[in-house]
Design an enzyme around this catalytic site. Structure first.
Site, PDB file in Angstrom:
ATOM      1  N   TYR A   1     -35.773  69.660 -82.232  1.00 45.73           N
ATOM      2  CA  TYR A   1     -36.306  71.018 -82.446  1.00 45.73           C
ATOM      3  C   TYR A   1     -35.264  71.888 -83.153  1.00 45.73           C
ATOM      4  CZ  TYR A   1     -38.592  75.428 -80.962  1.00 45.73           C
ATOM      5  OH  TYR A   1     -39.197  76.663 -80.913  1.00 45.73           O
TER       6      TYR A   1
ATOM      7  N   VAL B   1     -50.976  70.550 -89.973  1.00 40.92           N
ATOM      8  CA  VAL B   1     -50.037  71.035 -90.991  1.00 40.92           C
ATOM      9  C   VAL B   1     -49.125  69.934 -91.538  1.00 40.92           C
ATOM     10  CG1 VAL B   1     -50.017  73.431 -90.158  1.00 40.92           C
ATOM     11  CG2 VAL B   1     -48.296  71.801 -89.288  1.00 40.92           C
TER      12      VAL B   1
ATOM     13  N   ALA C   1     -34.991  70.913 -86.805  1.00 38.93           N
ATOM     14  CA  ALA C   1     -36.145  71.386 -87.577  1.00 38.93           C
ATOM     15  C   ALA C   1     -36.071  72.895 -87.797  1.00 38.93           C
ATOM     16  CB  ALA C   1     -37.443  71.022 -86.844  1.00 38.93           C
ATOM     17  N   LYS C   2     -35.701  73.636 -86.762  1.00 40.15           N
ATOM     18  CA  LYS C   2     -35.670  75.103 -86.881  1.00 40.15           C
ATOM     19  C   LYS C   2     -34.507  75.562 -87.763  1.00 40.15           C
ATOM     20  CE  LYS C   2     -39.239  76.439 -84.442  1.00 40.15           C
ATOM     21  NZ  LYS C   2     -40.467  76.821 -85.183  1.00 40.15           N
TER      22      LYS C   2
END
Ligand code: NDP
Length: 268
Positions: A176, A85, A179-180
């Protein structure tokens, strides 16, 4: 009482909403990172509701083929579309192939993800980049490829996997969490760009869900998470899949730009 009677039919006769609004018959979906874990659960839930599903993963083609076999056992069509992706060429090719071989995509779920945990002071920039690329760039690239098609067709929905960690932050997971959190901003922005064309964009923010990603956590960490969760348990892939199913269905026709927590109350 016959099968034509009973409370549900009485409610319909009285003009109440029908649970048929959760039906996805005729829909075609793409789920990224769907060879295992939450993505697999989402793919199977969408197929159970009537959708044909393209199953993407990065490396594990056998796992994807097994998910497709489960989709076919539910009476729906499935397709393995391997691809990274984070790679624009591979993303465009897999979206193109899904549409050619399965049908015009009406549901796209950005689920693929990785973790590379460490405290910021010790974090290798390559681990920061890899996590942001997989979650945020990946969600951007897949959404871009899908949005161009949905925009033209004036229909469709995109559902992104955020996390309680994106809403609250977490020591040892700054990459993380960033990004989230970024996915929440991307979701709201894309919802505003596409809403006038009837395309909905939403996110779900799971708490701690029992998958290979979290099974690696030490037992005492898992217990600490359970203790901090008002519903006192770790979630299941089905818990997340049911929320995605709702957002994908006509039942959510007036819902866009939201981030739906599925976290047992951990994010309150
Ligand atoms: P898993 O690690 O079990 O599965 C992640 C999947 O993503 C794997 O199949 C993996 O494929 C795939 N993937 C990784 N990188 C890529 C890539 N570049 N291109 C395509 N596919 C890729 O994760 P979970 O099921 O636990 O998590 C799914 C999503 O839910 C993630 O976005 C995660 O951040 C989110 N989430 C999970 C929570 C949890 O508690 N589990 C909580 C909150 C959010 P491969 O094996 O081939 O590398």
């Amino acid at each position: 009482m016959t099968s034509q009677e009973g409370p549900a039919n009485e409610a319909r006769a009285a003009g109440a909403p029908s649970t048929a609004q959760f039906d996805l018959t005729g829909a075609t979906a793409l789920v990224t990172g769907a060879g295992r874990g939450i993505g697999r659960g989402i793919a199977l839930a969408l197929a159970s509701a009537g959708a044909d599903v393209a199953v993407n993963d990065f490396a594990d083609e056998a796992a994807c083929a097994a998910v497709v076999a489960e989709i076919e056992a539910l009476g729906r069509s499935g397709l393995v579309v391997m691809g990274d992706v984070t790679d624009e060429g591979q993303v465009n090719a897999m979206v193109e192939r899904a549409e050619t071989e399965l049908g015009q995509l009406s549901v796209v779920v950005n689920n693929a993800g990785i973790t590379r945990d460490n405290v910021v002071m010790m974090m290798d920039p390559a681990d920061f980049d890899a996590v942001v690329a997989t979650h945020l760039r990946g969600t951007f690239l897949v959404s871009k490829a899908a949005a161009r098609r949905m925009f033209r067709r004036r229909t469709g929905c995109i559902i992104n996997l955020s996390s309680v960690v994106g809403r609250r932050g977490n020591a040892g997971q700054a990459n993380y969490a960033a990004a989230k959190a970024g996915i929440i901003g991307l979701t709201k922005s894309l919802a505003k760009e596409l809403g006038a064309r009837g395309v909905r964009v939403n996110a779900v923010a799971p708490g701690y869900i029992d998958t290979p990603m979290t099974q690696a956590l030490p037992q005492e960490t898992r217990q600490m998470i359970v203790d901090a969760t008002p519903l006192k348990s770790i979630g299941t892939t089905d818990d997340v899949a049911m929320a995605v199913l709702y957002l994908a269905s006509p039942a959510a026709r007036f819902v866009t730009g939201v981030t739906l927590p599925v976290d047992g109350g951990l994010g309150i």
